[in-house]
Scaffold this motif. Structure first.
Motif, PDB file in Angstrom:
ATOM      1  N   GLU A  96       0.828  -1.211   0.000  1.00 36.14           N
ATOM      2  CA  GLU A  96       0.000   0.000   0.000  1.00 36.14           C
ATOM      3  C   GLU A  96       0.860   1.257   0.000  1.00 36.14           C
ATOM      4  N   ILE A  97       1.873   1.281   0.845  1.00 32.77           N
ATOM      5  CA  ILE A  97       2.743   2.457   0.922  1.00 32.77           C
ATOM      6  C   ILE A  97       3.719   2.500  -0.252  1.00 32.77           C
ATOM      7  N   LYS A  98       4.133   1.347  -0.743  1.00 36.93           N
ATOM      8  CA  LYS A  98       4.984   1.311  -1.932  1.00 36.93           C
ATOM      9  C   LYS A  98       4.284   1.965  -3.123  1.00 36.93           C
ATOM     10  N   ALA A  99       2.981   1.760  -3.223  1.00 33.23           N
ATOM     11  CA  ALA A  99       2.219   2.365  -4.316  1.00 33.23           C
ATOM     12  C   ALA A  99       2.229   3.891  -4.212  1.00 33.23           C
ATOM     13  N   LEU A 100       2.143   4.411  -2.993  1.00 38.31           N
ATOM     14  CA  LEU A 100       2.222   5.861  -2.789  1.00 38.31           C
ATOM     15  C   LEU A 100       3.621   6.370  -3.103  1.00 38.31           C
ATOM     16  N   ARG A 101       4.625   5.600  -2.697  1.00 37.89           N
ATOM     17  CA  ARG A 101       6.017   5.938  -3.033  1.00 37.89           C
ATOM     18  C   ARG A 101       6.186   6.059  -4.537  1.00 37.89           C
ATOM     19  N   ASP A 102       5.645   5.095  -5.269  1.00 38.52           N
ATOM     20  CA  ASP A 102       5.819   5.087  -6.717  1.00 38.52           C
ATOM     21  C   ASP A 102       5.084   6.242  -7.385  1.00 38.52           C
ATOM     22  N   GLU A 103       4.024   6.720  -6.750  1.00 38.60           N
ATOM     23  CA  GLU A 103       3.280   7.857  -7.301  1.00 38.60           C
ATOM     24  C   GLU A 103       3.995   9.177  -7.066  1.00 38.60           C
ATOM     25  N   ALA A 104       4.766   9.248  -5.997  1.00 38.19           N
ATOM     26  CA  ALA A 104       5.394  10.511  -5.591  1.00 38.19           C
ATOM     27  C   ALA A 104       6.614  10.860  -6.441  1.00 38.19           C
ATOM     28  N   ASP A 105       6.923  12.146  -6.491  1.00 40.83           N
ATOM     29  CA  ASP A 105       8.153  12.622  -7.128  1.00 40.83           C
ATOM     30  C   ASP A 105       9.273  12.762  -6.107  1.00 40.83           C
ATOM     31  N   ILE A 106       8.936  13.296  -4.936  1.00 42.82           N
ATOM     32  CA  ILE A 106       9.933  13.550  -3.893  1.00 42.82           C
ATOM     33  C   ILE A 106       9.381  13.029  -2.565  1.00 42.82           C
ATOM     34  N   ILE A 107      10.246  12.378  -1.791  1.00 38.98           N
ATOM     35  CA  ILE A 107       9.855  11.838  -0.488  1.00 38.98           C
ATOM     36  C   ILE A 107      10.688  12.519   0.588  1.00 38.98           C
ATOM     37  N   ILE A 108      10.014  13.107   1.558  1.00 40.08           N
ATOM     38  CA  ILE A 108      10.682  13.860   2.621  1.00 40.08           C
ATOM     39  C   ILE A 108      10.175  13.357   3.959  1.00 40.08           C
ATOM     40  N   THR A 109      11.086  12.906   4.824  1.00 40.30           N
ATOM     41  CA  THR A 109      10.626  12.341   6.086  1.00 40.30           C
ATOM     42  C   THR A 109      11.754  12.200   7.096  1.00 40.30           C
ATOM     43  N   ASN A 110      11.376  11.769   8.282  1.00 39.64           N
ATOM     44  CA  ASN A 110      12.296  11.452   9.364  1.00 39.64           C
ATOM     45  C   ASN A 110      12.086   9.974   9.694  1.00 39.64           C
ATOM     46  N   PRO A 111      12.750   9.072   8.958  1.00 34.49           N
ATOM     47  CA  PRO A 111      12.483   7.642   9.152  1.00 34.49           C
ATOM     48  C   PRO A 111      13.080   7.134  10.463  1.00 34.49           C
ATOM     49  N   PRO A 112      12.636   5.980  10.940  1.00 36.48           N
ATOM     50  CA  PRO A 112      13.260   5.406  12.140  1.00 36.48           C
ATOM     51  C   PRO A 112      14.750   5.176  11.894  1.00 36.48           C
ATOM     52  N   PHE A 113      15.606   5.690  12.769  1.00 39.85           N
ATOM     53  CA  PHE A 113      17.046   5.538  12.555  1.00 39.85           C
ATOM     54  C   PHE A 113      17.444   4.066  12.513  1.00 39.85           C
ATOM     55  N   SER A 114      16.721   3.231  13.244  1.00 36.91           N
ATOM     56  CA  SER A 114      17.053   1.804  13.273  1.00 36.91           C
ATOM     57  C   SER A 114      16.753   1.116  11.949  1.00 36.91           C
ATOM     58  N   LEU A 115      15.922   1.746  11.107  1.00 32.64           N
ATOM     59  CA  LEU A 115      15.572   1.174   9.807  1.00 32.64           C
ATOM     60  C   LEU A 115      16.124   2.021   8.660  1.00 32.64           C
ATOM     61  N   PHE A 116      17.139   2.817   8.961  1.00 22.05           N
ATOM     62  CA  PHE A 116      17.668   3.756   7.963  1.00 22.05           C
ATOM     63  C   PHE A 116      18.142   3.034   6.708  1.00 22.05           C
ATOM     64  N   LYS A 117      18.909   1.961   6.868  1.00 26.06           N
ATOM     65  CA  LYS A 117      19.451   1.244   5.713  1.00 26.06           C
ATOM     66  C   LYS A 117      18.334   0.649   4.856  1.00 26.06           C
ATOM     67  N   GLN A 118      17.333   0.079   5.518  1.00 29.84           N
ATOM     68  CA  GLN A 118      16.217  -0.507   4.780  1.00 29.84           C
ATOM     69  C   GLN A 118      15.400   0.563   4.064  1.00 29.84           C
TER      70      GLN A 118
END
Length: 312
Positions: A96-118
């Motif tokens: 579901e979120i991958k589909a939103l990612r694919d629709e977007a041009d730019i992604i801006i966020t503060n992701p969990p540092f523990s999942l930064f690499k992923q």
């Protein structure tokens, strides 16, 4: 970030027209999926909305979208945000979120540092432009450093002395409380990571020669001393970015914070000491360890190896 209080969401919603945006999408992670002990109380706008669901407010993420003027004030801003529950919990790895990612041009966020690499791999997989907050130690991760070395990702600007201050509703559960009552937490060693161009990364550093550094440097470790060679790398150690000698012909080991001042036109990135991410030719074979730099048998903090472009 929960869209109902996220300043990321508010900032782009308030500047929707100024930035010429077509669509803003902001998602949240379900309360039940977050670490235990973090309190959750539905916002008033949700409680008063006819679509409020006592089960979904806990188990489902939410999505906020902004595309049009719904308030009737002839402008598109934060008052025009529309929301609904996601089908799932809002995990970025879900379809579901991958589909939103694919629709977007730019992604801006503060992701969990523990999942930064992923999360970074998730962005690169989709070949998206991005701006995200991360711990500066991620610079030398084996999954991250090749992107920096290959000029496919770099650091942004904005955190003075790599110190970030975040507003959070979870202050009682944070160990980084800046000031009681302000809901502000302070986190050290934070950087912006991005593949969006910005002019500041092309500004060259103003540097002194080696002789002038040894004579005039403000750092006692440099002034009146010398630039030491590593035991295990064919390079000199430069402990401070502003002490990089402008006339050195070879490879230099510099702090990872150098990357906030790095200009690709001025310097070439050779490698990093962490995980031995450096050309074999730079390693001195008589010294067996190459996962960190050593000087006179003493391990130093991780370094980025660079060389002046005039010598490349």
């Amino acid at each position: 970030d929960d869209p109902e209080w996220s300043n990321f969401t508010k900032y782009f919603a308030q500047n929707f027209e100024n930035f010429g945006l077509k669509k803003l999408m902001s998602t949240s992670y379900a309360p039940n999926s977050k670490p235990k002990g973090i309190p959750y109380q539905p916002a008033l706008f949700e409680l008063e909305d006819e679509q409020f669901d006592e089960t979904k407010t806990q188990s489902n993420g939410k999505i906020f979208t902004l595309t049009r003027d719904i308030s009737g004030d002839k402008r598109i801003d934060v008052d025009d945000l529309e929301w609904s529950y996601l089908e799932g919990d809002g995990d970025f790895r879900s379809d579901e979120i991958k589909a939103l990612r694919d629709e977007a041009d730019i992604i801006i966020t503060n992701p969990p540092f523990s999942l930064f690499k992923q999360f970074l791999a998730w962005l690169i997989e989709a070949q998206k432009q991005f701006v995200m907050v991360g711990n500066q130690n991620a610079i030398t991760y084996k999954e991250v450093f090749p992107l920096i070395k290959g000029n496919k990702m770099w650091l942004g600007k904005g955190f003075h002395r790599s110190m970030a201050h975040f507003y959070t509703p979870y202050v009682p559960h944070s160990k980084w409380i800046e000031q009681e009552g302000d809901n502000i937490v302070r986190v050290a060693g934070v950087q912006w990571f991005t593949n969006l161009e910005h002019g500041r990364r092309h500004e060259p550093l103003a540097l002194m020669t080696k002789a002038d550094n040894l004579k005039f440097s403000k750092h006692k470790e440099v002034r009146g001393a010398e630039y030491k060679n590593y035991d295990n790398y064919d390079a000199i150690d430069v402990p401070f970015t502003d002490a990089i000698p402008s006339d050195h012909d070879g490879v230099m080991g510099v702090p990872i914070t150098f990357l906030t001042k790095y200009s690709p036109e001025q310097f070439e990135i050779i490698g990093a000491s962490d995980n031995g991410a450096v050309d074999e030719m730079l390693k001195l074979p008589h010294f067996k360890k190459h996962n960190e730099p050593y000087i006179q048998g003493k391990k130093q903090y991780k370094r980025i190896f660079i060389r002046s472009r005039k010598d490349s």
